[in-house]
Motif scaffolding. Structure first.
Motif, PDB file in Angstrom:
ATOM      1  N   SER A   1       0.748  -1.297  -0.007  1.00 31.69           N
ATOM      2  CA  SER A   1      -0.093   0.594  -0.246  1.00 31.69           C
ATOM      3  C   SER A   1       1.115   1.524   0.175  1.00 31.69           C
ATOM      4  O   SER A   1       0.474   2.436  -0.914  1.00 31.69           O
ATOM      5  CB  SER A   1      -0.548  -0.337   1.317  1.00 31.69           C
ATOM      6  N   HIS A   2       1.947   1.014   0.892  1.00 35.82           N
ATOM      7  CA  HIS A   2       2.895   1.837   0.062  1.00 35.82           C
ATOM      8  C   HIS A   2       3.446   2.387  -0.995  1.00 35.82           C
ATOM      9  O   HIS A   2       3.722   3.878  -1.052  1.00 35.82           O
ATOM     10  CB  HIS A   2       4.198   1.777   1.383  1.00 35.82           C
ATOM     11  N   ALA A   3       3.404   2.276  -2.137  1.00 39.14           N
ATOM     12  CA  ALA A   3       3.507   2.181  -3.050  1.00 39.14           C
ATOM     13  C   ALA A   3       2.170   2.586  -4.001  1.00 39.14           C
ATOM     14  O   ALA A   3       2.843   3.269  -5.545  1.00 39.14           O
ATOM     15  CB  ALA A   3       3.779   1.244  -4.177  1.00 39.14           C
ATOM     16  N   SER A   4       1.551   2.244  -3.639  1.00 36.06           N
ATOM     17  CA  SER A   4       0.554   2.986  -4.815  1.00 36.06           C
ATOM     18  C   SER A   4       0.267   4.667  -4.872  1.00 36.06           C
ATOM     19  O   SER A   4      -0.185   4.500  -5.857  1.00 36.06           O
ATOM     20  CB  SER A   4      -0.840   2.530  -3.671  1.00 36.06           C
TER      21      SER A   4
ATOM     22  N   ILE B   1      -0.274   5.469  -8.658  1.00 38.95           N
ATOM     23  CA  ILE B   1      -1.360   6.539  -9.507  1.00 38.95           C
ATOM     24  C   ILE B   1      -1.021   7.513  -9.949  1.00 38.95           C
ATOM     25  O   ILE B   1      -0.963   7.712 -10.847  1.00 38.95           O
ATOM     26  CB  ILE B   1      -2.190   6.556  -8.151  1.00 38.95           C
ATOM     27  N   ASN B   2      -0.184   8.745  -9.408  1.00 40.10           N
ATOM     28  CA  ASN B   2       0.556   9.359  -9.597  1.00 40.10           C
ATOM     29  C   ASN B   2       0.890   8.884 -11.366  1.00 40.10           C
ATOM     30  O   ASN B   2       0.540   9.970 -12.232  1.00 40.10           O
ATOM     31  CB  ASN B   2       1.422   9.993  -8.948  1.00 40.10           C
ATOM     32  N   ARG B   3       2.053   8.367 -11.608  1.00 40.36           N
ATOM     33  CA  ARG B   3       1.911   8.045 -12.828  1.00 40.36           C
ATOM     34  C   ARG B   3       1.582   7.309 -13.389  1.00 40.36           C
ATOM     35  O   ARG B   3       1.560   7.461 -14.685  1.00 40.36           O
ATOM     36  CB  ARG B   3       3.671   6.365 -12.637  1.00 40.36           C
ATOM     37  N   TRP B   4       0.899   6.549 -13.192  1.00 38.50           N
ATOM     38  CA  TRP B   4      -0.286   6.113 -13.887  1.00 38.50           C
ATOM     39  C   TRP B   4      -1.464   7.148 -14.577  1.00 38.50           C
ATOM     40  O   TRP B   4      -1.118   7.300 -15.867  1.00 38.50           O
ATOM     41  CB  TRP B   4      -1.214   4.829 -13.429  1.00 38.50           C
ATOM     42  N   THR B   5      -1.952   7.979 -13.466  1.00 43.10           N
ATOM     43  CA  THR B   5      -2.594   9.086 -13.881  1.00 43.10           C
ATOM     44  C   THR B   5      -1.844  10.069 -15.594  1.00 43.10           C
ATOM     45  O   THR B   5      -2.416  10.580 -16.081  1.00 43.10           O
ATOM     46  CB  THR B   5      -3.488   9.741 -13.277  1.00 43.10           C
TER      47      THR B   5
END
Length: 170
Positions: free
Chosen positions: A154-157, A161-165
């Protein structure tokens, strides 16, 4: 045909609330878009006709099962015409507890998006994950969409998410 990438439909299913939380995190990062967020349990196939760009979100349960609301909707989902539509998919899974089925739900949805004429964007590298098999794999190095493991990473989510969006926006 011109694709409208400013008005987006986002459909998710969530049993425990984790996918719903991730959905809201994605919406916050996509403030440059108008996003209509709907639970899959609240829509029918006509929902998909409204949007050229659609984000799908779900978790994979147990031995590669769809999240329960997606499971209920899946036969209808298989009939949706995705011609001229751009689709991005994100999925939650447990890469250690269910390493043979990691984010399989992403692959199950992707199969019918592609079969029914859609184009999938937002592919995600699989190199940072420890899993044995996944229906979500485009090839040995890539998933059809964003892979999140809220059970173990969860620490990487947030960073993922930032990179994916950002990837979706370009």
């Amino acid at each position: 045909m011109e694709i409208d990438r400013t008005k987006i439909g986002l459909v998710y299913g969530s049993d425990t609330g984790a996918t719903e939380e991730i959905t809201h995190a994605i919406v916050q990062k996509c403030e440059f878009w108008e996003i209509d967020v709907q639970a899959v349990s609240k829509i029918d196939t006509s929902y998909f006709e409204q949007y050229d760009f659609i984000i799908l979100g779900l978790s994979t349960w147990y031995d590669g099962d769809l999240q329960s609301d997606w499971e209920d909707f899946f036969e209808d989902f298989k009939t949706v015409d995705f011609t001229n539509k751009i689709i991005a998919i994100f999925g939650l899974g447990d890469q250690f507890g269910y390493d043979d089925y990691f984010i399989d739900g992403v692959g199950m949805l992707a199969e019918f998006v592609l079969k029914n004429g859609g184009r999938i964007i937002g592919h995600w590298p699989s190199e940072d994950y420890d899993f044995s098999a996944s229906k979500a794999s485009v090839d040995q190095d890539t998933f059809y969409g964003l892979a999140l493991d809220e059970d173990n990473e969860s620490h990487a989510s947030e960073e993922r998410i930032n990179r994916w969006t950002k990837q979706l926006h370009t």
